[in-house]
Design an enzyme around this catalytic site. Structure first.
Site, short mmCIF file in Angstrom:
data_model
loop_
_atom_site.label_atom_id
_atom_site.label_comp_id
_atom_site.label_asym_id
_atom_site.label_seq_id
_atom_site.Cartn_x
_atom_site.Cartn_y
_atom_site.Cartn_z
N GLY A 110 3.80 2.66 12.04
CA GLY A 110 4.79 1.72 13.01
C GLY A 110 4.85 0.27 12.23
N ASP A 162 -18.10 -19.30 18.08
CA ASP A 162 -17.71 -18.14 17.00
C ASP A 162 -18.80 -17.00 17.18
OD1 ASP A 162 -16.95 -16.61 14.56
OD2 ASP A 162 -15.45 -18.13 14.41
N SER A 205 -7.87 -9.87 14.11
CA SER A 205 -6.64 -10.45 13.53
C SER A 205 -5.92 -9.53 12.84
CB SER A 205 -6.73 -11.90 13.16
OG SER A 205 -7.46 -11.52 12.03
N TYR A 214 -2.74 -4.44 17.83
CA TYR A 214 -3.10 -6.06 17.68
C TYR A 214 -1.99 -6.81 18.38
CZ TYR A 214 -2.66 -10.54 15.51
OH TYR A 214 -2.75 -11.99 15.27
N LYS A 238 -2.23 -9.52 21.60
CA LYS A 238 -1.78 -10.78 21.66
C LYS A 238 -0.89 -11.20 22.85
CE LYS A 238 -3.28 -13.69 19.47
NZ LYS A 238 -4.77 -14.60 19.28
N ALA A 279 -10.25 -14.26 17.83
CA ALA A 279 -9.45 -13.04 18.03
C ALA A 279 -9.84 -11.80 16.92
CB ALA A 279 -8.01 -13.12 17.89
N THR A 287 0.95 -15.29 17.89
CA THR A 287 1.53 -14.86 16.84
C THR A 287 3.04 -14.32 17.06
OG1 THR A 287 1.71 -12.87 15.24
CG2 THR A 287 0.63 -12.58 17.50
N ASP A 288 3.82 -14.48 15.83
CA ASP A 288 5.21 -13.84 16.12
C ASP A 288 5.53 -12.38 16.43
OD1 ASP A 288 4.61 -12.86 13.41
OD2 ASP A 288 6.22 -14.06 12.54
N GLU A 289 4.13 -11.69 16.09
CA GLU A 289 4.13 -10.25 16.36
C GLU A 289 4.30 -9.83 17.71
OE1 GLU A 289 1.32 -8.17 13.64
OE2 GLU A 289 1.34 -9.91 12.48
P1 NAD Z 1 -9.83 -14.39 11.45
O1 NAD Z 1 -9.95 -12.69 11.59
O2 NAD Z 1 -9.84 -14.90 10.22
O3 NAD Z 1 -10.88 -15.30 12.40
C1 NAD Z 1 -10.98 -15.12 13.41
C2 NAD Z 1 -12.31 -15.54 14.03
O4 NAD Z 1 -12.70 -15.23 15.28
C3 NAD Z 1 -13.68 -15.30 13.16
O5 NAD Z 1 -14.21 -16.57 12.75
C4 NAD Z 1 -14.38 -14.55 14.21
O6 NAD Z 1 -15.81 -14.37 13.93
C5 NAD Z 1 -14.03 -15.08 15.34
N1 NAD Z 1 -14.05 -14.18 16.54
C6 NAD Z 1 -13.75 -12.80 16.72
N2 NAD Z 1 -14.12 -12.43 17.95
C7 NAD Z 1 -14.80 -13.26 18.56
C8 NAD Z 1 -15.40 -13.53 19.80
N3 NAD Z 1 -15.47 -12.24 20.62
N4 NAD Z 1 -15.84 -14.54 20.14
C9 NAD Z 1 -15.72 -15.31 19.36
N5 NAD Z 1 -15.38 -15.75 18.16
C10 NAD Z 1 -14.80 -14.53 17.80
O7 NAD Z 1 -8.26 -14.71 12.13
P2 NAD Z 1 -7.36 -15.93 11.67
O8 NAD Z 1 -6.55 -15.46 10.61
O9 NAD Z 1 -8.00 -17.00 11.42
O10 NAD Z 1 -6.48 -16.10 12.87
C11 NAD Z 1 -6.92 -17.01 14.19
C12 NAD Z 1 -5.89 -16.94 15.46
O11 NAD Z 1 -4.57 -17.13 14.83
C13 NAD Z 1 -5.99 -15.52 15.86
O12 NAD Z 1 -5.74 -15.66 17.55
C14 NAD Z 1 -4.88 -14.85 15.37
O13 NAD Z 1 -4.23 -13.85 16.28
C15 NAD Z 1 -3.64 -15.77 15.20
N6 NAD Z 1 -2.78 -15.69 14.07
C16 NAD Z 1 -3.24 -15.57 12.91
C17 NAD Z 1 -2.07 -15.09 11.83
C18 NAD Z 1 -2.59 -15.05 10.62
O14 NAD Z 1 -1.65 -14.84 9.57
N7 NAD Z 1 -3.73 -14.95 10.05
C19 NAD Z 1 -0.73 -15.59 12.34
C20 NAD Z 1 -0.51 -15.61 13.52
C21 NAD Z 1 -1.52 -15.85 14.59
P1 TYD Z 2 -0.84 -8.47 6.60
O1 TYD Z 2 -1.34 -9.54 5.82
O2 TYD Z 2 -1.62 -7.38 7.07
O3 TYD Z 2 -0.14 -8.98 8.09
P2 TYD Z 2 0.49 -8.42 9.14
O4 TYD Z 2 0.60 -6.92 9.19
O5 TYD Z 2 -0.16 -9.19 10.27
O6 TYD Z 2 2.08 -9.04 8.77
O7 TYD Z 2 0.44 -7.63 5.96
C1 TYD Z 2 1.48 -8.56 5.38
C2 TYD Z 2 2.46 -7.52 5.12
O8 TYD Z 2 1.97 -6.77 3.91
C3 TYD Z 2 2.80 -6.49 6.07
O9 TYD Z 2 4.24 -5.76 5.86
C4 TYD Z 2 1.75 -4.95 5.42
C5 TYD Z 2 1.85 -5.44 4.00
N1 TYD Z 2 0.77 -5.15 3.38
C6 TYD Z 2 0.81 -4.12 2.07
O10 TYD Z 2 2.09 -3.99 1.61
N2 TYD Z 2 -0.37 -3.83 1.38
C7 TYD Z 2 -1.45 -4.11 1.97
O11 TYD Z 2 -2.36 -3.83 1.28
C8 TYD Z 2 -1.68 -5.01 3.18
C9 TYD Z 2 -2.96 -5.47 3.47
C10 TYD Z 2 -0.37 -5.63 3.87
#
Ligand code: NAD
Ligand code: TYD
Length: 355
Positions: free
Chosen positions: A291, A32, A84, A158, A162, A82, A132-134
């Site tokens: 967007g 990490d 994220s 983002y 992905k 990533a 991700t679903d995005e």
């Molecule tokens: P996060 O941002 O909380 O954590 C990301 C981690 O990756 C951190 O610990 C960071 O230090 C590390 N990192 C970043 N760049 C790096 C690099 N170049 N080398 C090594 N480590 C690095 O993210 P998360 O929410 O835990 O998401 C984890 C994965 O799941 C990501 O790939 C994200 O795209 C995917 N994902 C997340 C969600 C969500 O809702 N959080 C949903 C769908 C997919």
């Molecule tokens: P987020 O947690 O940033 O996840 P993602 O954009 O990956 O779905 O946001 C979730 C939803 O909440 C998204 O529709 C954007 C909205 N949002 C707000 O309305 N206010 C906020 O301050 C944030 C961070 C997100």
């Protein structure tokens, strides 16, 4: 045998590692970079465990990745690392391209090269890519949910980064036979999520009586997945998934943002009656995200039918646990958002492990 996890100090990665050791003892090496979102303290319960090691470094550092593969000969890579956060990608996409695309490319290259040199390891090896679903873009209100064959249509930098990574992973399976699996999941929530994402931001702002900024009208829909349900899906894919396949994972919880924030406020009204306000009065509608995708929703029947996975939390039960966790761990949020914590990272992890 060892599992190499990337990004394991982040939100989902930390939960995955803690949950992994709750289910077994197979060692984990966690590579990490400790970006703003990486918090090694999440893994404090493993501090003295001989089965867990944190390596501070970048997935794009090929020499370091190569040395970790040579040293640990892992049976799998689970790739979470990533950038994220969609809003950050709008303000500055560079890091997203570097880590999400080029970082994934480096990891794939090193895994391919290592398996070519260690052909006897190939049979059991898995490269599990977390996505991700995005990548599928935005759904109209009445459109059917995303399936694994929905065409890719990423809308934010983002999502595009992905999607690129997913395509690279796919190509490394088809071209080089790398044993890859991809998990595309919906919005996760739960303990240890950095308070820039909707749910933790709203909980912490509401506790502090600060405004709750909702983009646009709050009518955008997300499909909320409790993080430990996601972790169980990843474990299932790692152990039973079919090589080369992708799996959609969702929570069966489509909610508008306004519904989510109102649900958080109601839980806090119950838990903090002494605040003497109705927390929903803190809701503030702000300018919309550029967007902004209207709706995400996952059809996860493939993983349900083929691997027998299903989420175990409802939105109500998962949100209740999440709110309780943030109420019980106020010092965590202060630390991860404060300069003190960043200084601690520099002092304790500065340059260590970099090759
Ligand atoms: P996060 O941002 O909380 O954590 C990301 C981690 O990756 C951190 O610990 C960071 O230090 C590390 N990192 C970043 N760049 C790096 C690099 N170049 N080398 C090594 N480590 C690095 O993210 P998360 O929410 O835990 O998401 C984890 C994965 O799941 C990501 O790939 C994200 O795209 C995917 N994902 C997340 C969600 C969500 O809702 N959080 C949903 C769908 C997919
Ligand atoms: P987020 O947690 O940033 O996840 P993602 O954009 O990956 O779905 O946001 C979730 C939803 O909440 C998204 O529709 C954007 C909205 N949002 C707000 O309305 N206010 C906020 O301050 C944030 C961070 C997100």
């Amino acid at each position: 045998m060892t599992i190499l996890v990337t990004g394991g100090a982040g939100f989902i990665g930390s939960n995955f590692i803690l949950d992994w050791f709750a289910h077994g003892t197979e060692p984990i090496v966690n590579l990490d970079k400790l970006s703003y979102a990486g918090n090694p303290e999440n893994l404090r319960p493993l501090k003295d465990s001989p089965s867990y090691e944190l390596v501070h470094g970048d997935v794009g550092n090929r020499k370091l990745v190569r040395s970790l593969l040579d040293k640990h000969a892992p049976r799998a890579i689970v790739h979470f690392a990533a950038e994220s956060h969609v809003d950050r990608s709008i303000h500055g996409p560079d890091e997203f391209i570097q880590t999400n695309i080029l970082g994934t490319f480096s990891l794939l290259e090193e895994a391919r090269d290592w398996l070519e040199k260690n052909a006897h390891r190939r049979d059991g090896f898995r490269f599990v890519h977390i996505s991700t679903d995005e990548v599928f873009g935005s759904l109209a209100p009445s459109a059917p949910r995303f399936t694994e064959s929905t065409p890719y249509a990423p809308n934010s930098p983002y999502a595009a980064s992905k999607a690129s990574a997913d395509h690279l992973v796919r190509s490394y399976h088809h071209t080089y036979g790398l044993p890859t699996l991809t998990v595309n999941c919906s919005n996760n929530y739960g303990p240890y999520q950095f308070p820039e994402k909707l749910i933790p931001l709203m909980i912490l702002n509401a506790i502090a009586n600060k405004p709750l900024p909702i983009y646009g009208e709050g009518s955008n829909v997300r499909d909320w997945l409790y993080v430990l349900d996601h972790c169980s899906a990843i474990r299932q894919v790692l152990s039973q998934g079919r090589i080369g396949e992708t799996y959609n994972v969702g929570g069966h919880n489509q909610k508008t943002n306004l519904e989510v924030v109102n649900a958080i406020c109601a839980l806090l009204d119950e838990a903090r009656p002494h605040n003497r306000i109705r927390h929903s009065t803190l809701i503030t509608f702000v300018k919309d995200r550029p967007g902004h995708d209207k709706r995400y929703a996952m059809d996860f029947s493939k993983i349900a039918i083929q691997l027998g996975w299903a989420p175990s939390e409802t939105f109500d039960s998962g949100l209740r646990k999440t709110v309780a966790w943030y109420l019980d761990n106020p010092e965590w949020a202060v630390r991860v958002t404060s300069g003190t914590y960043r200084q601690w990272i520099d002092k304790n992890y500065g340059n260590r492990g970099q090759a």
